[in-house]
Design a protein around this motif. Structure first.
Motif, PDB file in Angstrom:
ATOM      1  N   SER A 123      44.474 -22.872 -42.432  1.00 56.38           N
ATOM      2  CA  SER A 123      44.156 -21.613 -41.755  1.00 56.38           C
ATOM      3  C   SER A 123      44.089 -21.816 -40.250  1.00 56.38           C
ATOM      4  CB  SER A 123      42.828 -21.068 -42.288  1.00 56.38           C
ATOM      5  OG  SER A 123      42.456 -19.888 -41.606  1.00 56.38           O
ATOM      6  N   SER A 124      43.530 -22.942 -39.829  1.00 61.11           N
ATOM      7  CA  SER A 124      43.456 -23.261 -38.397  1.00 61.11           C
ATOM      8  C   SER A 124      44.849 -23.339 -37.775  1.00 61.11           C
ATOM      9  CB  SER A 124      42.752 -24.606 -38.183  1.00 61.11           C
ATOM     10  OG  SER A 124      41.413 -24.574 -38.535  1.00 61.11           O
ATOM     11  N   LEU A 125      45.815 -23.790 -38.573  1.00 57.28           N
ATOM     12  CA  LEU A 125      47.184 -23.962 -38.073  1.00 57.28           C
ATOM     13  C   LEU A 125      48.000 -22.673 -38.163  1.00 57.28           C
ATOM     14  CD1 LEU A 125      47.990 -27.488 -39.569  1.00 57.28           C
ATOM     15  CD2 LEU A 125      47.274 -26.927 -37.231  1.00 57.28           C
ATOM     16  N   GLY A 126      47.363 -21.591 -38.605  1.00 60.35           N
ATOM     17  CA  GLY A 126      48.035 -20.293 -38.613  1.00 60.35           C
ATOM     18  C   GLY A 126      48.691 -19.912 -39.914  1.00 60.35           C
ATOM     19  N   TYR A 127      48.460 -20.686 -40.973  1.00 58.92           N
ATOM     20  CA  TYR A 127      49.048 -20.337 -42.265  1.00 58.92           C
ATOM     21  C   TYR A 127      48.365 -19.095 -42.842  1.00 58.92           C
ATOM     22  CZ  TYR A 127      51.854 -24.575 -42.767  1.00 58.92           C
ATOM     23  OH  TYR A 127      52.806 -25.553 -42.598  1.00 58.92           O
ATOM     24  N   LYS A 128      49.170 -18.209 -43.407  1.00 58.56           N
ATOM     25  CA  LYS A 128      48.658 -16.990 -44.036  1.00 58.56           C
ATOM     26  C   LYS A 128      48.535 -17.159 -45.552  1.00 58.56           C
ATOM     27  CE  LYS A 128      48.912 -14.847 -40.054  1.00 58.56           C
ATOM     28  NZ  LYS A 128      47.850 -15.140 -39.115  1.00 58.56           N
ATOM     29  N   ARG A 129      49.588 -17.662 -46.159  1.00 56.98           N
ATOM     30  CA  ARG A 129      49.593 -17.832 -47.615  1.00 56.98           C
ATOM     31  C   ARG A 129      50.262 -19.169 -47.944  1.00 56.98           C
ATOM     32  NH1 ARG A 129      51.774 -12.944 -49.124  1.00 56.98           N
ATOM     33  NH2 ARG A 129      53.799 -13.824 -49.654  1.00 56.98           N
ATOM     34  N   PRO A 130      49.576 -20.288 -47.651  1.00 55.53           N
ATOM     35  CA  PRO A 130      50.192 -21.611 -47.840  1.00 55.53           C
ATOM     36  C   PRO A 130      50.240 -22.017 -49.302  1.00 55.53           C
ATOM     37  CG  PRO A 130      47.930 -21.853 -47.124  1.00 55.53           C
ATOM     38  CD  PRO A 130      48.221 -20.383 -47.095  1.00 55.53           C
ATOM     39  N   ILE A 131      51.284 -22.757 -49.660  1.00 58.13           N
ATOM     40  CA  ILE A 131      51.346 -23.372 -50.982  1.00 58.13           C
ATOM     41  C   ILE A 131      51.852 -24.806 -50.834  1.00 58.13           C
ATOM     42  CG2 ILE A 131      51.743 -21.227 -52.275  1.00 58.13           C
ATOM     43  CD1 ILE A 131      54.710 -22.138 -52.505  1.00 58.13           C
ATOM     44  N   PRO A 132      51.246 -25.742 -51.554  1.00 60.31           N
ATOM     45  CA  PRO A 132      51.805 -27.098 -51.609  1.00 60.31           C
ATOM     46  C   PRO A 132      53.101 -27.075 -52.424  1.00 60.31           C
ATOM     47  CG  PRO A 132      49.499 -27.033 -52.332  1.00 60.31           C
ATOM     48  CD  PRO A 132      49.993 -25.633 -52.304  1.00 60.31           C
ATOM     49  N   GLU A 160      62.771 -20.481 -43.805  1.00 63.83           N
ATOM     50  CA  GLU A 160      63.133 -19.653 -42.648  1.00 63.83           C
ATOM     51  C   GLU A 160      62.056 -18.587 -42.473  1.00 63.83           C
ATOM     52  OE1 GLU A 160      67.007 -18.091 -43.408  1.00 63.83           O
ATOM     53  OE2 GLU A 160      67.996 -20.019 -43.092  1.00 63.83           O
ATOM     54  N   PRO A 161      61.309 -18.611 -41.356  1.00 62.45           N
ATOM     55  CA  PRO A 161      61.291 -19.667 -40.334  1.00 62.45           C
ATOM     56  C   PRO A 161      60.693 -20.968 -40.889  1.00 62.45           C
ATOM     57  CG  PRO A 161      59.502 -18.132 -39.966  1.00 62.45           C
ATOM     58  CD  PRO A 161      60.328 -17.544 -41.068  1.00 62.45           C
ATOM     59  N   GLN A 162      60.829 -22.041 -40.124  1.00 56.50           N
ATOM     60  CA  GLN A 162      60.388 -23.352 -40.597  1.00 56.50           C
ATOM     61  C   GLN A 162      58.851 -23.434 -40.582  1.00 56.50           C
ATOM     62  OE1 GLN A 162      62.555 -26.306 -38.232  1.00 56.50           O
ATOM     63  NE2 GLN A 162      64.247 -24.854 -38.135  1.00 56.50           N
ATOM     64  N   THR A 163      58.275 -23.864 -41.716  1.00 54.48           N
ATOM     65  CA  THR A 163      56.812 -23.839 -41.826  1.00 54.48           C
ATOM     66  C   THR A 163      56.220 -25.099 -42.454  1.00 54.48           C
ATOM     67  OG1 THR A 163      56.889 -22.766 -44.003  1.00 54.48           O
ATOM     68  CG2 THR A 163      56.803 -21.322 -42.073  1.00 54.48           C
ATOM     69  N   CYS A 164      57.007 -26.129 -42.711  1.00 53.08           N
ATOM     70  CA  CYS A 164      56.485 -27.297 -43.417  1.00 53.08           C
ATOM     71  C   CYS A 164      55.503 -28.085 -42.534  1.00 53.08           C
ATOM     72  CB  CYS A 164      57.624 -28.214 -43.845  1.00 53.08           C
ATOM     73  SG  CYS A 164      57.071 -29.685 -44.738  1.00 53.08           S
ATOM     74  N   THR A 165      54.386 -28.447 -43.131  1.00 49.13           N
ATOM     75  CA  THR A 165      53.432 -29.359 -42.509  1.00 49.13           C
ATOM     76  C   THR A 165      53.104 -30.456 -43.512  1.00 49.13           C
ATOM     77  OG1 THR A 165      52.433 -27.680 -41.066  1.00 49.13           O
ATOM     78  CG2 THR A 165      51.104 -29.625 -41.557  1.00 49.13           C
ATOM     79  N   ASP A 258      54.175 -16.437 -46.569  1.00 45.76           N
ATOM     80  CA  ASP A 258      54.022 -15.119 -45.961  1.00 45.76           C
ATOM     81  C   ASP A 258      55.119 -14.905 -44.925  1.00 45.76           C
ATOM     82  OD1 ASP A 258      52.329 -12.663 -45.526  1.00 45.76           O
ATOM     83  OD2 ASP A 258      52.312 -13.505 -43.488  1.00 45.76           O
ATOM     84  N   GLY A 259      56.090 -14.077 -45.243  1.00 43.17           N
ATOM     85  CA  GLY A 259      57.188 -13.811 -44.324  1.00 43.17           C
ATOM     86  C   GLY A 259      58.154 -14.954 -44.167  1.00 43.17           C
ATOM     87  N   CYS A 260      58.155 -15.898 -45.133  1.00 44.51           N
ATOM     88  CA  CYS A 260      59.031 -17.067 -45.044  1.00 44.51           C
ATOM     89  C   CYS A 260      59.884 -17.136 -46.301  1.00 44.51           C
ATOM     90  CB  CYS A 260      58.213 -18.341 -44.893  1.00 44.51           C
ATOM     91  SG  CYS A 260      57.140 -18.330 -43.452  1.00 44.51           S
TER      92      CYS A 260
END
Length: 267
Positions: A123-132, A160-165, A258-260
């Protein structure tokens, strides 16, 4: 709101990685290591001899690797086998990694992967709906723990857009001697270099790897329990473990939904 300070977020955006010391409790690390010991004991190594290597990734990416995306699968080190094809040491000291769905299928690893602490960090990194989307237990075995060549995580887990962490948890001390991570600070600002694409004839990189100056890399040596947060475009690597000590780690890769859009030609 997440659990990172503004200074930590600024450092991550600048460097492309962030070290969070004492992120995991000793009892959680012990639970993961104990669980992996059990999984290894139960693994019948006569059933498969799939090798994992980043040096020969296109040639060694077999069906067992493909099918591991939603399974708990075992991959051997390249140097684990003798000339006669048999293991040179016990299976527990021969495995490169176990993956890629520990976060979904195993309750011990799922507990950490979906913990409130991890969710707050994302959440701190701006993720809205993260999934592993991928998890690995990496052993970096004494003496034979293989090199991981310079790469970016977005190459393999493209959205798209790139979101991997990447979230890389040290379950043992990681040092320059036993094969800690190395990275080029700020390299994520140059964007994605190439992609690892799956097609009808298997997998291939869409372009050659650039040549990197070894002097640009810095070691990220950390104590057990530390979490390294890795930007998807950060250039990072690790060297062979030439020491007598292992370097266990649990690695989790997360994308936003979310939007990706998940790329259909990911491996």
């Amino acid at each position: 709101m997440g659990n990172l300070s503004s200074d930590q977020i600024q450092s991550f955006n600048s460097q492309g990685y962030l070290v969070l010391e004492s992120f995991a409790r000793p009892e959680d690390m012990e639970a993961m290591r104990t669980r992996m010991d059990q999984l290894l004991r139960d693994f019948d190594c006569s059933s498969t001899a799939s090798i994992f290597s980043t040096k020969n990734q296109q040639q060694l990416t077999d069906n067992y690797f493909y099918e591991s995306v939603d399974k708990i699968s075992f991959f051997f080190e390249e140097k684990a086998f003798g000339d006669d094809g048999s293991l040179k040491q016990p299976k527990e000291l021969s495995i490169n990694k176990v993956g890629h769905a520990l976060h979904e299928l195993d309750p011990v690893f799922r507990k950490f992967s979906y913990s409130e602490k991890v969710s707050s960090l994302l959440s701190s990194l701006g993720y809205k709906r993260p999934i592993p989307v991928q998890s690995m237990y990496i052993f970096k075995q004494p003496g034979i723990g293989g090199e991981v060549v310079p790469h970016q995580d977005n190459s393999f887990l493209y959205t798209e857009p790139q979101t991997c962490t990447g979230l890389w948890l040290a379950l043992e001390d990681a040092t320059v001697v036993n094969g800690c991570l190395w990275a080029i600070p700020g390299s994520q600002k140059n964007g994605l270099v190439r992609r690892f694409i799956r097609g009808e004839d298997g997998v291939t990189f869409d372009r050659p790897s650039p040549a990197y100056d070894p002097k640009d890399f810095v070691p990220i040596d950390v104590k057990a329990g530390s979490l390294i947060v890795i930007h998807g475009d950060l250039i990072h690597q690790s060297f062979e473990n030439q020491s007598s000590k292992s370097r266990h780690a649990y690695s989790l890769h997360v994308v936003d939904t979310d939007g990706c859009k998940w790329a259909p030609d990911n491996w």
